[in-house]
Design an enzyme around this catalytic site. Structure first.
Site, PDB file in Angstrom:
ATOM      1  N   ASN A 115       6.260  -7.846 -42.855  1.00 33.00           N
ATOM      2  CA  ASN A 115       5.788  -6.565 -43.384  1.00 33.00           C
ATOM      3  C   ASN A 115       4.800  -5.867 -42.462  1.00 33.00           C
ATOM      4  O   ASN A 115       4.658  -4.645 -42.513  1.00 33.00           O
ATOM      5  CB  ASN A 115       5.148  -6.764 -44.763  1.00 33.00           C
ATOM      6  CG  ASN A 115       4.031  -7.792 -44.737  1.00 33.00           C
ATOM      7  OD1 ASN A 115       4.204  -8.903 -44.243  1.00 33.00           O
ATOM      8  ND2 ASN A 115       2.873  -7.441 -45.259  1.00 33.00           N
ATOM      9  N   CYS A 121      -1.542  -4.951 -49.087  1.00 34.05           N
ATOM     10  CA  CYS A 121      -2.134  -5.934 -49.997  1.00 34.05           C
ATOM     11  C   CYS A 121      -3.426  -6.530 -49.448  1.00 34.05           C
ATOM     12  O   CYS A 121      -4.174  -7.167 -50.174  1.00 34.05           O
ATOM     13  CB  CYS A 121      -1.132  -7.048 -50.281  1.00 34.05           C
ATOM     14  SG  CYS A 121       0.382  -6.460 -51.058  1.00 34.05           S
ATOM     15  N   GLN A 148      11.120  -6.588 -47.257  1.00 32.87           N
ATOM     16  CA  GLN A 148      11.175  -5.608 -46.171  1.00 32.87           C
ATOM     17  C   GLN A 148      12.537  -5.567 -45.496  1.00 32.87           C
ATOM     18  O   GLN A 148      12.794  -4.698 -44.650  1.00 32.87           O
ATOM     19  CB  GLN A 148      10.099  -5.924 -45.125  1.00 32.87           C
ATOM     20  CG  GLN A 148       8.678  -5.848 -45.638  1.00 32.87           C
ATOM     21  CD  GLN A 148       8.216  -4.428 -45.904  1.00 32.87           C
ATOM     22  OE1 GLN A 148       8.836  -3.465 -45.484  1.00 32.87           O
ATOM     23  NE2 GLN A 148       7.098  -4.296 -46.600  1.00 32.87           N
ATOM     24  N   SER A 181      12.471  -6.356 -53.672  1.00 33.46           N
ATOM     25  CA  SER A 181      11.576  -5.359 -54.263  1.00 33.46           C
ATOM     26  C   SER A 181      12.282  -4.020 -54.360  1.00 33.46           C
ATOM     27  O   SER A 181      13.069  -3.652 -53.476  1.00 33.46           O
ATOM     28  CB  SER A 181      10.310  -5.220 -53.409  1.00 33.46           C
ATOM     29  OG  SER A 181       9.495  -4.163 -53.884  1.00 33.46           O
ATOM     30  N   ALA A 218       8.485  -8.184 -55.844  1.00 28.64           N
ATOM     31  CA  ALA A 218       8.637  -9.314 -54.925  1.00 28.64           C
ATOM     32  C   ALA A 218       7.517 -10.333 -55.080  1.00 28.64           C
ATOM     33  O   ALA A 218       7.742 -11.530 -54.860  1.00 28.64           O
ATOM     34  CB  ALA A 218       8.701  -8.806 -53.484  1.00 28.64           C
ATOM     35  N   THR A 219       6.321  -9.899 -55.442  1.00 29.56           N
ATOM     36  CA  THR A 219       5.218 -10.849 -55.624  1.00 29.56           C
ATOM     37  C   THR A 219       5.544 -11.843 -56.736  1.00 29.56           C
ATOM     38  O   THR A 219       5.375 -13.061 -56.574  1.00 29.56           O
ATOM     39  CB  THR A 219       3.903 -10.113 -55.938  1.00 29.56           C
ATOM     40  OG1 THR A 219       3.480  -9.397 -54.778  1.00 29.56           O
ATOM     41  CG2 THR A 219       2.815 -11.092 -56.351  1.00 29.56           C
ATOM     42  N   THR A 260      10.874  -7.968 -71.813  1.00 26.97           N
ATOM     43  CA  THR A 260      11.894  -6.923 -71.904  1.00 26.97           C
ATOM     44  C   THR A 260      12.223  -6.370 -70.528  1.00 26.97           C
ATOM     45  O   THR A 260      11.327  -5.956 -69.789  1.00 26.97           O
ATOM     46  CB  THR A 260      11.414  -5.771 -72.804  1.00 26.97           C
ATOM     47  OG1 THR A 260      11.116  -6.291 -74.104  1.00 26.97           O
ATOM     48  CG2 THR A 260      12.474  -4.679 -72.920  1.00 26.97           C
TER      49      THR A 260
END
Length: 496
Positions: free
Chosen positions: A246, A420, A274, A294, A166-167, A334
């Site tokens: 979150n 985080c 989330q 995510s 997700a970041t 990839t």
């Protein structure tokens, strides 16, 4: 004993596969030709796995006897007068802690692991290899996973771009959109309670000359829709609002935000890391142009995520990474087939079991909250209880020092906020945005309840939390003053 069980397990598994392949041989010679190579590959893989597992289990048999498949903290046993607990980073505990930090990450569902394993062992081809069978089967698996992710949010498979998480998706969305439309659009709207990667992406844009409006939130964590409407300008290029926070779990009014963005013809991005698999998502009802997802928040693997990009009306982004042009040129590199397969299966399981999970987790949340409040006063829930994802319970405990509370709860894996930003000793910026006083913000604990959490674990968490809070309050002169009826907020403290 354990090594014999593992040997027997793999022998039975491999014999079962061999029997199935014999059936294939009799049914179809053509199928048998391909199956023979699978058989030899599985033989080699099963022996390798058995060897590794045998070594691991022999080494840790004593721990396994004490900690059979449970996250619960084990009872301390004494051997030769010494504790047989665990030590990590200088902290000694009696066993593996209870895991109540599902917002940070979730355990991988065994069904997800089962689906991923073949793509590590025998179906290991590069999905971008177009000239042979290994590439074709991997590409087919990636596209199947893409469809599973799309199905969970009501999107088309072609609108899903795989990323590392997700970041990265948030970076592509926020910076990618604004850089693509920078000639006409120079303004971004977001909220003060967004995930750090969104806030930092916005600060990066500010350094490049863009304007950013950080909308405040109400005391319940929800944004003011009139404030959003008033903040939109002719040059606004993006509105970014997190679906489920979150830290405090509040669910923003996504459909209403989407309608306002449609009214002003402004692209709408949401960080739904989330929300995915936890609450119903429909990209059409929400009118989102971009959505960040995510894998490891929904019982899938770490290292994989996705970005939803609307095709009609089409939203364009400037790629943030250069390379081979994979994922329609938006995200070169990839595509990791096993991780995509895992995320796809995790989405499918979440879609099928969302209603059951919500009911079970909601009951556990009430059990946790009621259990703590029955025995403690001065407990405050941070964020709205009406518009909240049930698996998140963020509590503040009055007259308790937060770091001491966390250290005292070493047998329960919880956090004081986002994983985080947990290295920071500053109070949570999310709670400060809600107007929570600094002393209460410092005492907040986020309990994350998930699919595999049990009632016994909740009861144990209640017991340990109550014990630690009571212990710290017994040492607190402020709490003694409050019990005596003194209003400590009216005290004029002397400066020295």
């Amino acid at each position: 004993m354990y090594t014999h069980v593992i040997d027997l397990m793999f022998k039975l598994t491999f014999q079962s596969i061999q029997r199935k392949l014999v059936c294939l041989q009799t049914d179809s010679p053509e199928t048998w030709k391909g199956s023979r190579s699978v058989c030899s590959s599985l033989s080699m893989s099963s022996k390798l796995i058995a060897s590794n597992l045998r070594h691991h289990v022999t080494k840790s048999a004593q721990n396994l006897r004490r900690q059979l498949l449970s996250t619960a903290a084990a009872v301390v046993t004494e051997q030769d007068g010494r504790s047989s607990g665990l030590t990590m980073k200088g902290v000694e505990i009696s066993g593996r802690p209870l895991y109540l930090d599902v917002q940070a990450t979730s355990p991988v569902d065994p069904r997800v692991v089962d689906a991923m394993l073949p793509f590590y062992l025998s179906r290991f081809g590069n999905p971008h290899s177009r000239t042979h069978f290994y590439g074709w089967e991997s590409d087919e698996a990636v596209e199947h996973g893409r469809g599973q992710v799309a199905s969970l949010i009501g999107a088309a498979a072609k609108e899903i771009v795989f990323t590392s998480g997700a970041t990265e998706s948030n970076n592509i969305a926020v910076k990618g959109v604004m850089n693509f439309y920078k000639e006409k659009k120079r303004h971004v709207i977001t909220t003060q309670t967004e995930h750090k990667c969104v806030l930092d992406s916005c600060r990066h844009l500010q350094q490049e000359g863009f304007d950013v409006t950080y909308l405040p939130v109400e005391c319940d964590g929800l944004i003011d829709l009139d404030g959003l409407r008033a903040a939109i300008r002719p040059d606004t290029g993006l509105v970014s609002v997190m679906a489920v926070n979150n830290e405090i779990g509040v669910v923003q009014p996504m459909e209403e935000i989407g309608r306002i963005c449609r009214e002003f013809n402004v692209p709408f991005h949401t960080d739904a890391a989330q929300a995915l698999g936890k609450i119903p998502i429909d990209v059409e009802k929400w009118n989102v142009s971009l959505m960040s997802l995510s894998g490891h928040k929904i019982y899938g693997p770490k290292g994989v995520g996705a970005l939803y990009l609307r095709r009609r009306p089409r939203i364009r982004v400037e790629p943030q990474m250069n390379g081979g042009g994979q994922e329609r040129g938006i995200r070169s590199g990839t595509v990791p087939t096993p991780l995509v397969v895992g995320m796809g299966v995790a989405c499918e399981v979440a879609k099928n079991e969302m209603e059951y999970d919500q009911k079970k987790i909601g009951a556990l949340q009430q059990r946790l909250l009621n259990g703590i409040r029955e025995k403690l006063d001065g407990v405050v829930v941070n964020g709205s209880m009406e518009r909240r994802y049930v698996g998140n319970l963020n509590l503040s405990f009055a007259y308790v020092e937060g770091e001491s509370l966390l250290m005292g709860l070493k047998e329960v894996a919880v956090s004081s906020g986002s994983a985080c930003t947990s290295a920071s000793l500053e109070p949570s910026y999310v709670l400060r945005a809600l107007g929570v006083e600094e002393d209460m913000a410092h005492t907040s604990i986020r309990f994350g309840i998930g699919r595999f959490t049990t009632e016994a674990e909740i009861d144990r968490a209640v017991e340990l939390t109550v014990q630690q809070v009571q212990k710290l309050r017994d040492m607190s002169p402020l709490y003694e003053m409050v019990k005596e009826g003194i209003n400590i907020k009216e005290i004029q403290w002397a400066q020295h």
